[in-house]
Design a protein around this motif. Structure first.
Motif, PDB file in Angstrom:
ATOM      1  N   UNK A   1      -1.705 -19.053  16.706  1.00 32.73           N
ATOM      2  CA  UNK A   1      -1.230 -18.181  15.630  1.00 32.73           C
ATOM      3  C   UNK A   1      -2.399 -17.740  14.750  1.00 32.73           C
ATOM      4  N   UNK A   2      -2.259 -16.544  14.209  1.00 32.98           N
ATOM      5  CA  UNK A   2      -3.319 -15.985  13.384  1.00 32.98           C
ATOM      6  C   UNK A   2      -2.724 -15.362  12.123  1.00 32.98           C
ATOM      7  N   UNK A   3      -3.570 -15.206  11.119  1.00 31.88           N
ATOM      8  CA  UNK A   3      -3.220 -14.581   9.857  1.00 31.88           C
ATOM      9  C   UNK A   3      -4.231 -13.475   9.577  1.00 31.88           C
ATOM     10  N   UNK A   4      -3.768 -12.348   9.059  1.00 33.13           N
ATOM     11  CA  UNK A   4      -4.623 -11.202   8.772  1.00 33.13           C
ATOM     12  C   UNK A   4      -4.700 -11.002   7.265  1.00 33.13           C
ATOM     13  N   UNK A   5      -5.914 -10.929   6.749  1.00 35.29           N
ATOM     14  CA  UNK A   5      -6.111 -10.692   5.328  1.00 35.29           C
ATOM     15  C   UNK A   5      -6.919  -9.432   5.093  1.00 35.29           C
ATOM     16  N   UNK A   6      -6.480  -8.626   4.117  1.00 31.70           N
ATOM     17  CA  UNK A   6      -7.218  -7.443   3.686  1.00 31.70           C
ATOM     18  C   UNK A   6      -7.716  -7.655   2.255  1.00 31.70           C
ATOM     19  N   UNK A   7      -8.913  -7.166   1.983  1.00 34.34           N
ATOM     20  CA  UNK A   7      -9.451  -7.132   0.621  1.00 34.34           C
ATOM     21  C   UNK A   7      -9.828  -5.686   0.327  1.00 34.34           C
ATOM     22  N   UNK A   8      -9.010  -5.030  -0.490  1.00 38.75           N
ATOM     23  CA  UNK A   8      -9.182  -3.606  -0.778  1.00 38.75           C
ATOM     24  C   UNK A   8     -10.037  -3.470  -2.029  1.00 38.75           C
ATOM     25  N   UNK A   9     -11.344  -3.301  -1.837  1.00 35.28           N
ATOM     26  CA  UNK A   9     -12.263  -3.200  -2.954  1.00 35.28           C
ATOM     27  C   UNK A   9     -12.618  -1.767  -3.262  1.00 35.28           C
ATOM     28  N   UNK A  10     -13.412  -1.577  -4.294  1.00 37.74           N
ATOM     29  CA  UNK A  10     -13.868  -0.234  -4.622  1.00 37.74           C
ATOM     30  C   UNK A  10     -15.065   0.172  -3.772  1.00 37.74           C
ATOM     31  N   UNK A  11     -15.739  -0.801  -3.154  1.00 39.95           N
ATOM     32  CA  UNK A  11     -16.877  -0.493  -2.282  1.00 39.95           C
ATOM     33  C   UNK A  11     -16.467  -0.331  -0.824  1.00 39.95           C
TER      34      UNK A  11
END
Length: 495
Positions: A1-11
């Motif tokens: 099993x896997x987990x997906x993470x996003x980090x929506x930054x200004x850069x």
């Protein structure tokens, strides 16, 4: 099993795939690989296109799926971290009505200050724990007053992370932590701050539905699954602003624990177990990811807008051509602590909360043309950033926070020995560095929200300490340089 993470930054937008059992990051990437553009149509303004964020999400999703060779059906949950305080406005058809007004945009300042004065400090600080200041609610008031045709078309307002979750799932929702970023969470009533909504003339229906930080917040639609290569029905089970999420990523959840970041902006973020505030509202207070009506967990934050953006400016405009950040650090290390008297105030990226929303601009002081060169400027820039951190930490300490240990990811300016040593030595705190980042933290947060991990302790048991930086045995040179920096700041503020 896997987990997906996003980090929506200004850069950029970063994504990471984390294997549940081992906690190992199997793939990570970010897009764009050059810094994402910020539109500054006027001084103090900062905007980005939400369509660009979605384009970056699409590109980085394709990359991590390709790198990992993971079957999308094995991704069991998605988490989202995002740049705080941005304003996204959509109409009833879901169309974005204007570019997002992002975190470092200063145009909301007069609207927040007017509200603070007219509603009253006692009410604002007791209920919001902050001045309305330059947060999302005040930015929306700028739109209402200056772009009434757009305001009249608004169906819902969202934070950047709310918008990305909406694009993934079609669901429009937020959480108490997010509403505290708007400055629309009433800590006394444990509900939206209706007194501020009424003051600004906003219908409460403009806000997204409120859900918990850790829960099923919608599932990936069939259309998005086809567009991004994900599996239809994958749940989004966690979202938080970048600084609360960074604290989660470092296991900072309980009173007295402190986290820090030093990217484009810089933050020291500590957990308070009691409801308290600075009477001048120079530090920010938000509902932490584990805050609830039954458990007070307030994230107390000092934020400096001019952090990594100053260092990148130095790289572009002061350093020799093609000089890397590591080479800049080496050049700066040739200069003694205190930069031989050169002092830099790093406040060149919008209004600074720690200065009561004043926009002083960045300034350089004490240069002697016969003594100093680019190396002194390079070191003074990093020291000035650290000293601005310390200035905020002193305010945090004044409302009862203890700062003896600072946890941080081994990234951005924490890669600089000068930055790390100066921060440890001027604060007297030990710095603990971990190999993690916001997208990894968001992935693990998704595991908590999906019930895959029973709690945060299990989610972060694989978090590895990679180094500690202790204060210098003799802190005197650092403290003297900080005292000089404060004297220059006070003279600037009083001029």
């Amino acid at each position: 099993m896997y987990l997906l993470g996003y980090d929506v930054g200004s850069s950029s937008v970063k994504a990471s795939l984390v294997e549940v059992e081992s906690g190992r990051t199997v793939a990570t990437d970010f897009y764009p690989h050059s810094e994402a553009p910020i539109k500054a149509l006027r001084s103090g303004w900062a905007e980005q296109s939400p369509a660009d964020w979605w384009r970056y999400v699409k590109a980085v999703t394709a990359s991590v799926l390709s790198l990992s060779k993971v079957n999308p059906v094995d991704i069991k949950a998605i988490g989202i971290s995002y740049q705080m305080h941005g304003l996204v406005a959509i109409d009833r058809a879901g169309n974005v009505l204007r570019d997002a007004i992002i975190w470092c945009d200063s145009r909301g300042v007069p609207y927040g200050e007017k509200a603070f004065a007219e509603i009253g400090a006692v009410t604002c600080l007791n209920h919001l724990l902050n001045s309305p200041g330059n947060f999302t609610a005040a930015k929306l008031q700028w739109v209402k007053e200056n772009e009434p045709d757009i305001f009249d078309k608004i169906y819902k307002v969202m934070l950047p992370g709310d918008y990305i979750a909406y694009r993934l799932t079609g669901e429009i929702c937020t959480n108490p932590e997010g509403l505290s970023e708007y400055m629309l969470w009433d800590f006394k009533e444990n509900a939206p701050a209706h007194f501020l909504l009424d003051y600004y003339g906003y219908d409460a229906g403009i806000l997204p539905e409120i859900k918990s930080t850790f829960c099923n917040q919608g599932v990936v639609t069939a259309a998005v699954a086809a567009e991004l290569g994900l599996a239809e029905g994958t749940p989004v089970t966690y979202r938080a602003g970048d600084q609360p999420n960074n604290a989660l990523s470092l296991g900072v959840l309980e009173p007295g624990q402190v986290a820090s970041t030093a990217g484009t902006s810089g933050v020291v973020y500590g957990i308070n177990g009691t409801v308290d505030y600075d009477s001048l509202s120079r530090v920010n207070n938000f509902a932490h990811v584990n805050h609830s009506a039954n458990q007070t967990r307030i994230g107390v934050m000092t934020c400096i807008n001019g952090t990594g953006i100053l260092n990148s400016w130095i790289k572009r405009n002061v350093a020799p051509a093609d000089c890397s950040y590591a080479a800049i650090n080496d050049l700066a290390a040739e200069v003694p602590v205190g930069s031989a008297g050169v002092t830099i105030l790093p406040f060149g990226n919008g209004a600074e909360r720690v200065l009561q929303n004043r926009e002083t601009g960045c300034s350089v002081h004490g240069v002697n043309f016969n003594i100093h060169d680019r190396r002194h400027i390079m070191r003074a820039a990093q020291e000035g950033i650290v000293f601005s951190f310390m200035y905020g930490m002193e305010i945090m300490q004044s409302i009862g926070m203890s700062i003896n240990c600072i946890s941080a990811g081994n990234a951005n300016m924490f890669l600089s020995p000068i930055f790390r040593d100066t921060l440890a030595s001027v604060s007297g705190a030990t710095i603990r560095l971990y190999e993690t980042d916001g997208s990894v933290g968001a992935a693990r947060g998704a595991g908590i929200g999906a019930g895959i991990y029973k709690d945060a302790a299990e989610a972060f048991e694989s978090l590895q300490l990679i180094g500690e930086i202790a204060p210098a045995p003799d802190r005197t040179p650092y403290l003297e340089a900080y005292d000089r920096w404060k004297a220059v700041l006070n003279a600037t503020l009083n001029s």
